[in-house]
Design a protein around this motif. Structure first.
Motif, short mmCIF file in Angstrom:
data_model
loop_
_atom_site.label_atom_id
_atom_site.label_comp_id
_atom_site.label_asym_id
_atom_site.label_seq_id
_atom_site.Cartn_x
_atom_site.Cartn_y
_atom_site.Cartn_z
N LEU A 90 0.84 -1.19 0.00
CA LEU A 90 0.00 0.00 0.00
C LEU A 90 0.87 1.24 0.00
O LEU A 90 2.00 1.21 0.47
CB LEU A 90 -0.91 0.01 1.24
N GLY A 91 0.32 2.34 -0.50
CA GLY A 91 1.05 3.60 -0.47
C GLY A 91 1.13 4.15 0.94
O GLY A 91 0.43 3.70 1.86
N ALA A 92 1.97 5.17 1.10
CA ALA A 92 2.20 5.73 2.44
C ALA A 92 0.92 6.31 3.03
O ALA A 92 0.64 6.15 4.22
CB ALA A 92 3.28 6.81 2.35
N GLY A 93 0.11 6.98 2.20
CA GLY A 93 -1.12 7.57 2.71
C GLY A 93 -2.10 6.53 3.20
O GLY A 93 -2.72 6.68 4.26
N ALA A 94 -2.26 5.45 2.40
CA ALA A 94 -3.17 4.38 2.81
C ALA A 94 -2.68 3.69 4.06
O ALA A 94 -3.46 3.37 4.97
CB ALA A 94 -3.32 3.38 1.67
#
Length: 283
Positions: A90-94
């Motif tokens: 997952l990306g950092a924001g997620a």
């Protein structure tokens, strides 16, 4: 698909669809010639994804950026290796959103476990569920005290209806330290054999006539001071020296409503002198 069909398949209401459109969470579909919205399969998928994220506990404000990030990651994966658009990471924001959600869930679980423990205490200790569990000990001490005295006193032993209301309010609003002080006082009086003296002082104040002389008032004050000195070690000085809170002033007014002018004056002077004595001991 019409809005009713989409809502039915997604398990939401048409009103929810309109709200999602209004906040930009669900894109508006094209309208047919008759003016009705025509939804496609992509709208259903978007709606189902929203519902899934909401079921995890994410707010609508959190869901929008989460979906945007997930879509961007899938497009990136597809463009990079021609895969199926899924990614192992997952990306950092997620990740940050999920970490925060997990932290909130841990707190909620702890809160629910605490509630279950309170319910267990209420059942095993036969306490009233409409009063804070932390006040159970002080209420038990006052009940035990009133069973031994069988009379109303100047410290308010929760015998009259007004006193019961006052102690109920105190049970909810007083701090742990304030409740602990009340419990110490009402346990100390019988333990130290002071019930008879307590009742004598109470009777002396309660029978003062409205036109009591200065000598009669002073006699009652001195008797009260002599009694309070014997339980002064139960008092938390910080509770006495701070300004009164709004509900304390209200409770005091409730207690004084049945007192005449002389009794009010004696009570005020008694607690003023005792507070000053506590302050001197604290120096």
């Amino acid at each position: 698909m019409k809005s009713g069909e989409l809502a039915h398949m997604a398990g939401v209401s048409v009103r929810t669809l309109r709200h999602y459109h209004a906040i930009g969470l669900l894109p508006e579909p094209k309208r047919a010639e008759n003016g009705y919205r025509e939804y496609e399969a992509e709208h259903l998928l978007r709606l189902l994804r929203i519902r899934q994220l909401a079921s995890l506990g994410l707010s609508l404000e959190q869901i929008a950026p989460m979906l945007d990030e997930l879509d961007a990651e899938r497009r990136e994966v597809e463009g990079r290796d021609g895969g199926d658009g899924t990614s192992d990471e997952l990306g950092a924001g997620a990740e940050q959103l999920l970490d925060e959600l997990d932290r909130q869930l841990v707190e909620q679980i702890a809160h629910l476990e605490h509630q279950r423990e309170l319910i267990r205490h209420i059942r095993t200790r036969q306490t009233d569920p409409d009063y804070p569990e932390r006040a159970a000990s002080v209420l038990e001490a006052i009940d035990a005290f009133e069973r031994q005295t069988s009379a109303h006193g100047f410290l308010l032993s929760a015998l009259t209806d007004d006193d019961k209301i006052a102690m109920g309010i105190a049970a909810h609003l007083y701090s742990d330290a304030e409740l602990a002080e009340i419990e110490r006082i009402f346990r100390a009086i019988p333990e130290r054999g002071l019930i008879d003296e307590y009742l004598r002082v109470s009777h002396l104040i309660d029978t003062l006539p409205g036109n009591a002389s200065a000598e009669e008032r002073e006699r009652a004050i001195k008797a009260g001071m002599a009694f309070l000195d014997k339980i002064a070690d139960c008092m938390d000085v910080s509770n006495w020296l701070r300004p009164d809170k709004d509900y304390e002033r209200m409770l005091e007014n409730m207690a004084m409503v049945h007192y005449n002018d002389a009794q009010i004056a004696v009570s005020d002077e008694l607690f003023l002198r005792f507070t000053e004595r506590l302050a001197q001991r604290n120096v």
